[in-house]
Enzyme design. Structure first.
Site, PDB file in Angstrom:
ATOM      1  N   LYS A 185     -52.390  22.633 -72.406  1.00 30.18           N
ATOM      2  CA  LYS A 185     -52.797  21.758 -71.309  1.00 30.18           C
ATOM      3  C   LYS A 185     -52.007  22.183 -70.076  1.00 30.18           C
ATOM      4  O   LYS A 185     -50.910  21.720 -69.849  1.00 30.18           O
ATOM      5  CB  LYS A 185     -52.511  20.289 -71.657  1.00 30.18           C
ATOM      6  N   GLU A 250     -38.380  21.004 -71.540  1.00 27.96           N
ATOM      7  CA  GLU A 250     -37.685  21.724 -70.473  1.00 27.96           C
ATOM      8  C   GLU A 250     -38.036  20.987 -69.196  1.00 27.96           C
ATOM      9  O   GLU A 250     -39.158  21.064 -68.706  1.00 27.96           O
ATOM     10  CB  GLU A 250     -38.156  23.183 -70.439  1.00 27.96           C
ATOM     11  N   GLU A 383     -33.856  15.730 -57.644  1.00 25.06           N
ATOM     12  CA  GLU A 383     -34.561  17.005 -57.541  1.00 25.06           C
ATOM     13  C   GLU A 383     -35.634  16.922 -56.457  1.00 25.06           C
ATOM     14  O   GLU A 383     -36.462  16.018 -56.461  1.00 25.06           O
ATOM     15  CB  GLU A 383     -35.204  17.345 -58.886  1.00 25.06           C
TER      16      GLU A 383
END
Length: 494
Positions: A185, A250, A383
């Protein structure tokens, strides 16, 4: 002349198929803001079909077609894929560049890495044959033991948009090498293309909630490997937990780069810029927090700005481009908001933080350098996922380490110094899964990749990447002719 992307469908059971609900998602070229095509939007119905196809593929011919075939057999397919990717490199690199905005030279480098990763995993698949039935030494000579490495089964692979083909390859190549069947996906933002046996690889483009979530929670998927944001990773983990299936995550990062005062400043400046502005700053391992020794901080910042001004910002297909647009209008607005918040909190925008004057359209943002940063600021803690570097100085090695580890994340980290003993001390002190010494961002198929803390767990690449998709089976045999003798045998009747 407008550039368009090839028309695509879902790839299920060896065929291109229209999604059940026939929905599609527009694809926008971030350099021009023009729609250049569309991709199919899979939903839970398509996930069900793909999972059934993958299950059937693993069992076909008793598994001999793929799952229980030799690693050498599967390696032939992986090498064929690598050769096809190399053959199509110019076309694939161009598609990657127009789809997500990264400079063409970077996209071409990615395609080389994709082919190399398939080749490397072909080597691992071949080596797997020699590891099968590996004997285990036991303390009792009445038993013999060996282990069999088997594919974990049907795996769901969910990948991001910043390295569309490369991130997919990091998961597909080892999964196929191990003998798994996969449902990929990719991110809806970069989903723009293998004969494998039907059903071994299925590709479902679509939105996360409509395609990714049903894949993560599907009872017939044996493992999920996900690369993306920490927030989504948490949801993936929750969904997978309902069926007690393993996950590899991750996730995000806010990685530090620590520069000591004994360096060649120009060399260190270039690595600092590369570590944060490579891939337009849209990379989970970006070393976006510069921690520089106070004795060189002023000169270092001045040179950072001079070098940043010299970076060519342009359409990613233009020769010499080193910074393209960010991937979408939403990401563009999010990054500008980060910059405004930093300003309002008292930080200084030393360079950038706005649209380049020569580019009136496209989601372009100048490489941005933010100084006078404190550890409580949003720009230090969160981030950004864009070309934004924040800068803070330090006095001592201990302070540098404390600042480097002052984050919920733990993916990448870098240290630049001519004192290799110091580099070794700092390397050991960093709370991160990856440490770069006197550089930032190099990545090789042979070396493990992954983080700790909120950057996730598990490792991709190298031998560790293959292990993600293998299940180890212990086989122990009793070899004595004697009875076991634990229970008293019944007395025979007279």
């Amino acid at each position: 002349m407008a550039i368009s992307i090839p028309s695509r469908q879902l790839f299920i059971d060896g065929e291109w198929k229209e999604p059940v609900r026939k929905n599609r998602i527009p694809v926008v070229n971030p350099a021009t803001e023009q729609i250049i095509g569309d991709i199919p939007a899979a939903t839970s119905e398509d996930v069900d079909i793909a999972v059934k196809a993958a299950r059937k593929a693993l069992k076909r011919n008793g598994g001999k077609d793929w799952a229980t075939a030799s690693g050498a057999h599967r390696a032939k397919y992986l090498r064929a894929i690598a050769a096809k990717i190399t053959e199509k490199k110019p076309e694939l690199a161009k598609l990657e560049a127009i789809d997500n905005g990264k400079p063409l030279d970077e996209a071409a480098w990615d395609i080389d890495d994709v082919a190399g990763c398939f080749e490397y995993n072909a080597d691992l698949a071949e080596a797997l044959d020699a590891k099968q039935n590996a004997p285990i030494d036991l303390p009792m000579d009445t038993f013999k033991c060996h282990v069999i490495r088997e594919p974990i089964g049907v795996v769901g692979l969910i990948t991001p948009w910043n390295y569309p083909l490369l991130m997919a390859t990091w998961k597909i190549a080892p999964a196929l090498a191990a003998g798994c069947a996969a449902i990929l996906k990719p991110s809806e933002l970069a989903s723009v293309e293998v004969g494998l046996p039907p059903g071994i690889l299925n590709i479902l483009t679509g939105l996360g909630p409509e395609a990714g979530a049903p894949l993560a929670s599907h009872p017939d998927v044996d493992k999920i490997a996900f690369t993306g944001s920490s927030a989504t990773g948490s949801k993936i983990m929750t969904a997978a937990a309902q069926n007690v299936k393993p996950v590899t995550l991750e996730l995000g990062g806010k990685s530090p780069i620590v520069v000591f005062d004994d360096v060649d400043i120009d060399k260190a400046v270039e690595w600092t810029l590369f570590g944060c502005f490579w891939t337009n700053g849209q990379i989970c391992s970006a070393t976006s927090r510069l921690i520089v020794h106070e004795s060189i901080a002023k000169e270092f910042l001045e040179k950072l700005v001079k070098w940043a001004k010299n970076i060519k910002i342009s359409d990613p297909l233009e020769e010499g481009c080193r910074l393209g647009p960010v991937v979408s209008g939403g990401q563009y607005e999010k990054i500008l908001k980060f910059v405004e918040t930093a300003k309002s909190e008292g930080a200084t925008i030393s360079f950038g933080g706005k649209r380049p004057e020569h580019l009136k359209t496209g989601f372009f943002i100048e490489p941005t350098i933010i100084s006078d940063v404190t550890t409580s600021m949003q720009i230090w803690r969160e981030e950004v996922f864009g070309p934004v570097l924040c800068v803070k100085s330090f006095k001592t090695e201990e302070e540098a380490i404390e600042l480097a580890n002052d984050t919920h994340y733990g993916l990448g980290s870098a240290v630049i110094s001519n004192d290799l003993d110091r580099c070794d001390r700092v390397t050991r002190a960093f709370e991160a899964g990856i440490v770069w010494v006197n550089c930032s961002q190099p990545c090789f198929s042979q070396a493990p990749w992954g983080g700790k803390k909120r950057s996730g767990f598990g490792r991709e690449l190298g031998e560790w990447g293959l292990e993600n998709y293998l299940s180890v089976k212990q086989v122990t045999r009793y070899i004595s002719d004697d009875a076991w003798g634990w229970y008293t045998p019944p007395t025979p009747k007279l």
